[in-house]
Write a protein that holds these residues in place. Structure first.
Motif, short mmCIF file in Angstrom:
data_model
loop_
_atom_site.label_atom_id
_atom_site.label_comp_id
_atom_site.label_asym_id
_atom_site.label_seq_id
_atom_site.Cartn_x
_atom_site.Cartn_y
_atom_site.Cartn_z
N VAL A 189 -12.18 -0.83 49.27
CA VAL A 189 -12.26 0.37 48.46
C VAL A 189 -13.05 1.42 49.22
CG1 VAL A 189 -13.11 1.37 46.29
CG2 VAL A 189 -12.11 -0.92 46.30
N LEU A 190 -12.44 2.59 49.40
CA LEU A 190 -13.10 3.76 49.97
C LEU A 190 -13.68 4.55 48.81
CD1 LEU A 190 -10.23 4.97 52.35
CD2 LEU A 190 -12.11 3.41 52.90
N PHE A 191 -14.88 5.12 48.98
CA PHE A 191 -15.46 5.90 47.89
C PHE A 191 -16.42 6.95 48.41
CE2 PHE A 191 -18.55 2.67 48.76
CZ PHE A 191 -19.79 3.18 48.39
N CYS A 192 -16.74 7.90 47.53
CA CYS A 192 -17.71 8.96 47.80
C CYS A 192 -18.99 8.62 47.05
CB CYS A 192 -17.17 10.31 47.33
SG CYS A 192 -18.32 11.69 47.55
N ASP A 193 -20.15 8.60 47.75
CA ASP A 193 -21.40 8.25 47.07
C ASP A 193 -22.24 9.45 46.65
OD1 ASP A 193 -22.58 9.00 49.50
OD2 ASP A 193 -23.76 7.16 49.73
N VAL A 194 -21.66 10.65 46.68
CA VAL A 194 -22.35 11.81 46.12
C VAL A 194 -22.47 11.57 44.62
CG1 VAL A 194 -22.18 14.29 45.67
CG2 VAL A 194 -21.57 13.39 47.93
#
Length: 68
Positions: free
Chosen positions: A48-53
């Motif tokens: 899973v690719l994700f944005c941690d903002v």
């Protein structure tokens, strides 16, 4: 993507900065104002690719990466 060393280039065409991480894989984080590139070594599997903002992942900023 093929298993092994994978080069990832992320281009952000919007006005808000984002990040790109792979769940469960430390040491890889793209911080994108415009474009960022990095490499990581992945065996076959699903990731899973994700944005941690803050708030971005909860808003749906994630994608599946299939490595074969």
């Amino acid at each position: 993507a093929d298993a092994g060393c994978i080069e990832v280039t992320y281009t952000n065409e919007g006005d808000i900065a984002h990040t790109l991480l792979v769940k469960g894989k430390s040491g890889f984080k793209l911080s994108v104002g415009d474009t960022d590139t990095g490499t990581l070594d992945l065996p076959a599997g699903s990731y899973v690719l994700f944005c941690d903002v803050s708030g971005h992942e909860a808003a749906g900023m994630e994608a599946d990466l299939i490595v074969g």
